[in-house]
Scaffold this active site. Structure first.
Site, PDB file in Angstrom:
ATOM      1  N   ASP A  31       0.875  -1.185   0.000  1.00 17.88           N
ATOM      2  CA  ASP A  31       0.000   0.000   0.000  1.00 17.88           C
ATOM      3  C   ASP A  31       0.908   1.230   0.000  1.00 17.88           C
ATOM      4  OD1 ASP A  31      -3.228   0.258   1.222  1.00 17.88           O
ATOM      5  OD2 ASP A  31      -2.012   2.064   0.935  1.00 17.88           O
ATOM      6  N   GLY A  36      -4.813   4.699   2.385  1.00 21.62           N
ATOM      7  CA  GLY A  36      -4.785   3.622   3.379  1.00 21.62           C
ATOM      8  C   GLY A  36      -4.178   4.138   4.678  1.00 21.62           C
ATOM      9  N   ILE A  52       1.850   1.481  -6.912  1.00 18.59           N
ATOM     10  CA  ILE A  52       1.586   0.697  -8.126  1.00 18.59           C
ATOM     11  C   ILE A  52       2.043   1.436  -9.382  1.00 18.59           C
ATOM     12  CG2 ILE A  52      -0.287  -0.631  -7.102  1.00 18.59           C
ATOM     13  CD1 ILE A  52      -2.301   1.105  -8.622  1.00 18.59           C
ATOM     14  N   ALA A  74      -7.219   1.626  -5.897  1.00 16.98           N
ATOM     15  CA  ALA A  74      -7.805   2.439  -6.959  1.00 16.98           C
ATOM     16  C   ALA A  74      -8.505   3.644  -6.369  1.00 16.98           C
ATOM     17  CB  ALA A  74      -8.810   1.611  -7.754  1.00 16.98           C
ATOM     18  N   SER A 116     -16.673  -3.091 -10.337  1.00 17.72           N
ATOM     19  CA  SER A 116     -17.756  -2.247  -9.812  1.00 17.72           C
ATOM     20  C   SER A 116     -19.014  -2.381 -10.642  1.00 17.72           C
ATOM     21  CB  SER A 116     -17.282  -0.798  -9.852  1.00 17.72           C
ATOM     22  OG  SER A 116     -18.357   0.070  -9.620  1.00 17.72           O
ATOM     23  N   TYR A 140     -14.937   6.538 -13.989  1.00 19.01           N
ATOM     24  CA  TYR A 140     -14.512   5.522 -13.019  1.00 19.01           C
ATOM     25  C   TYR A 140     -14.974   4.128 -13.471  1.00 19.01           C
ATOM     26  CZ  TYR A 140     -15.264   2.603  -8.898  1.00 19.01           C
ATOM     27  OH  TYR A 140     -15.313   1.546  -8.033  1.00 19.01           O
ATOM     28  N   LYS A 144     -12.872   0.534 -14.723  1.00 15.94           N
ATOM     29  CA  LYS A 144     -13.083  -0.834 -14.220  1.00 15.94           C
ATOM     30  C   LYS A 144     -13.404  -1.792 -15.376  1.00 15.94           C
ATOM     31  CE  LYS A 144     -12.533   0.029  -9.828  1.00 15.94           C
ATOM     32  NZ  LYS A 144     -11.481  -0.589  -9.016  1.00 15.94           N
ATOM     33  N   PHE A 168     -21.478  -3.697  -5.768  1.00 16.51           N
ATOM     34  CA  PHE A 168     -22.455  -2.629  -5.841  1.00 16.51           C
ATOM     35  C   PHE A 168     -21.970  -1.580  -4.812  1.00 16.51           C
ATOM     36  CE2 PHE A 168     -25.686  -3.579  -9.079  1.00 16.51           C
ATOM     37  CZ  PHE A 168     -24.990  -4.621  -9.662  1.00 16.51           C
ATOM     38  N   ASN A 169     -22.774  -1.021  -3.931  1.00 12.35           N
ATOM     39  CA  ASN A 169     -22.237   0.050  -3.077  1.00 12.35           C
ATOM     40  C   ASN A 169     -21.701  -0.484  -1.750  1.00 12.35           C
ATOM     41  OD1 ASN A 169     -23.941   1.446  -5.104  1.00 12.35           O
ATOM     42  ND2 ASN A 169     -23.219   3.229  -3.983  1.00 12.35           N
ATOM     43  N   LEU A 189     -21.849   8.070   0.135  1.00 15.37           N
ATOM     44  CA  LEU A 189     -23.020   8.529   0.883  1.00 15.37           C
ATOM     45  C   LEU A 189     -22.954   8.254   2.390  1.00 15.37           C
ATOM     46  CD1 LEU A 189     -25.848   9.762   0.897  1.00 15.37           C
ATOM     47  CD2 LEU A 189     -26.749   7.476   0.425  1.00 15.37           C
ATOM     48  N   PHE A 207     -27.972  14.658  -3.899  1.00 14.91           N
ATOM     49  CA  PHE A 207     -27.802  15.040  -5.306  1.00 14.91           C
ATOM     50  C   PHE A 207     -28.996  14.603  -6.156  1.00 14.91           C
ATOM     51  CE2 PHE A 207     -23.193  14.378  -4.015  1.00 14.91           C
ATOM     52  CZ  PHE A 207     -22.953  15.728  -3.823  1.00 14.91           C
TER      53      PHE A 207
HETATM   54  N1  UDP Z   1     -25.012  10.966  -2.705  1.00 16.78           N
HETATM   55  C1  UDP Z   1     -25.635  12.111  -2.204  1.00 16.78           C
HETATM   56  N2  UDP Z   1     -24.900  12.949  -1.417  1.00 16.78           N
HETATM   57  C2  UDP Z   1     -23.602  12.714  -1.098  1.00 16.78           C
HETATM   58  C3  UDP Z   1     -22.980  11.548  -1.605  1.00 16.78           C
HETATM   59  C4  UDP Z   1     -23.719  10.679  -2.406  1.00 16.78           C
HETATM   60  O1  UDP Z   1     -26.809  12.373  -2.479  1.00 16.78           O
HETATM   61  O2  UDP Z   1     -22.991  13.539  -0.403  1.00 16.78           O
HETATM   62  C5  UDP Z   1     -25.779  10.040  -3.543  1.00 16.78           C
HETATM   63  C6  UDP Z   1     -25.199   9.859  -4.945  1.00 16.78           C
HETATM   64  O3  UDP Z   1     -25.672  10.868  -5.819  1.00 16.78           O
HETATM   65  C7  UDP Z   1     -25.720   8.470  -5.306  1.00 16.78           C
HETATM   66  C8  UDP Z   1     -25.754   7.741  -3.961  1.00 16.78           C
HETATM   67  O4  UDP Z   1     -25.741   8.770  -2.955  1.00 16.78           O
HETATM   68  O5  UDP Z   1     -27.033   8.564  -5.786  1.00 16.78           O
HETATM   69  C9  UDP Z   1     -24.551   6.840  -3.743  1.00 16.78           C
HETATM   70  O6  UDP Z   1     -23.403   7.594  -4.048  1.00 16.78           O
HETATM   71  P1  UDP Z   1     -21.928   7.116  -3.716  1.00 16.78           P
HETATM   72  O7  UDP Z   1     -20.993   8.214  -4.140  1.00 16.78           O
HETATM   73  O8  UDP Z   1     -21.850   6.668  -2.306  1.00 16.78           O
HETATM   74  O9  UDP Z   1     -21.720   5.813  -4.607  1.00 16.78           O
HETATM   75  P2  UDP Z   1     -21.849   5.550  -6.180  1.00 16.78           P
HETATM   76  O10 UDP Z   1     -23.227   4.991  -6.367  1.00 16.78           O
HETATM   77  O11 UDP Z   1     -21.610   6.834  -6.905  1.00 16.78           O
HETATM   78  O12 UDP Z   1     -20.789   4.552  -6.444  1.00 16.78           O
END
Ligand code: UDP
Length: 327
Positions: A31, A36, A52, A74, A116, A140, A144, A168-169, A189, A207
């Site tokens: 790392d 990290g 890397i 990454a 991802s 991004y 991937k 996923f998330n 988020l 958002f």
């Molecule tokens: N999001 C938000 N406010 C924030 C960060 C994220 O509304 O401060 C929303 C973002 O627009 C998405 C969801 O939360 O709809 C998940 O975003 P995140 O960046 O965590 O992961 P992603 O889905 O982009 O990989």
């Protein structure tokens, strides 16, 4: 197995390391500590501070001889990748090509890679299975997807066997509370929600609330980092025992809106968590929810810790512990 974990001091990496150790694997972490944390390292493991983008560092590491490696180093902020694509080209793409070249030169032929759900882009159907068309909506996700294609070529040409794990998330923290090193300047988020809950930031932005979803905010499939860590170890065991590559989606199969996540966090933490609805963020698909059928079939994997309450409470516990030790 002797396993090199590249990015093993990071958020997901450290949870993967913990799970590898629990299953008796011998781990070395590589790392650069750019995001990290030393706090995420375990005293029992060897640690190599390297980058890397530096092929000498990589050759020295792979020269030690490993049966397999896991690559999690990454940048991962989808929004940022639309503003600073060059940062993602260099680190995610060039860095991974360096790793592929060094690993195969040193005959390390089993690789588990953090891919991802962002490879898919706006869904054409739900839930998203592995065969869903790949049309990334942010840069991004494109990095991937291109790496998945590089790995497929290295499989054909060099005999590399890989598992591409399409998270996923990722969210949550170690339920045992051993790992609680917080990411610095998070963009995801749940960490943002927690920073507001813990008084580290005043309020948050949501958002967009004009998406075609049940409350107008984006739907995501949040999967616990410990569930992901378990999947890494199972994937490693699968590719090495069968000598066969594998590409698999990892999700909880449950969709949660941004507003639902904020409201659940208010309920669980007891904090108000002020939030303003603002403009959409570029590159955000309205809804991403996984089918995890293939992971169940191939790896006998199913999310166990990924309900919203566990995701939020384990994250909140990590924030409280980290902040109380800082004082
Ligand atoms: N999001 C938000 N406010 C924030 C960060 C994220 O509304 O401060 C929303 C973002 O627009 C998405 C969801 O939360 O709809 C998940 O975003 P995140 O960046 O965590 O992961 P992603 O889905 O982009 O990989």
């Amino acid at each position: 197995m002797k396993v090199l974990v590249i990015g093993g001091a990071g958020y997901i990496g450290s949870h993967v390391v913990k799970e590898l150790m629990a299953k008796g694997h011998k781990v070395t972490v590589f790392d650069n500590l750019s995001s990290g944390l030393k706090q995420n390292l375990f005293a029992e493991n060897d640690f190599i501070q390297g980058d890397i983008l530096n092929t000498t560092d990589l050759d020295a590491a792979f020269g030690r001889g490993f049966d397999a490696f896991i690559h999690l180093a990454a940048f991962k902020a989808a929004g940022e990748s639309m503003i600073k694509p060059e940062k993602y080209s260099v680190n995610n793409i060039t860095g991974t090509l360096n790793i592929l070249n060094s690993a195969t030169a040193h005959d390390c032929k089993y690789m588990v890679f953090s891919s991802s759900a962002a490879v898919f882009g706006e869904p054409q159907y739900l839930p998203i299975d592995e065969n869903h068309p790949k049309n990334p909506e942010n840069y991004y996700g494109y990095t991937k997807l291109s790496i998945e294609q590089f790995m497929a070529w290295y499989d054909k040409l060099k005999g590399l066997k890989y598992a591409a794990l399409r998270y996923f998330n990722a969210a949550g923290y170690d339920p045992e509370g051993v790992l609680y090193g917080l990411e610095q300047n998070p963009a995801n988020l749940l960490p943002i929600i927690m920073e507001v809950a813990c008084g580290m930031r005043e309020k948050m932005k949501i958002f967009g609330n004009d998406y075609d979803t049940r409350d107008g905010t984006c739907i995501r499939d949040y999967v616990h980092v410990t569930d992901l860590a378990i999947a890494h170890v199972k994937a490693l065991e699968y590719i090495s025992s069968k000598n066969e590559s594998l590409t698999v989606n990892l999700g909880s199969e449950t969709g949660t809106t941004v507003t639902e996540m904020v409201e659940a966090a208010r309920r669980i933490t007891g904090h108000a968590i002020p939030a303003d609805y603002v403009e959409r963020r570029a590159g955000d698909p309205a809804c991403l929810v996984a089918s995890a059928k293939y992971a169940a079939e191939k790896l006998n994997w199913k999310a166990q810790y990924s309900d919203i309450d566990t995701l939020i409470s384990t994250t909140y516990n990590a924030y409280k512990k980290f902040n109380s030790e800082k004082k």
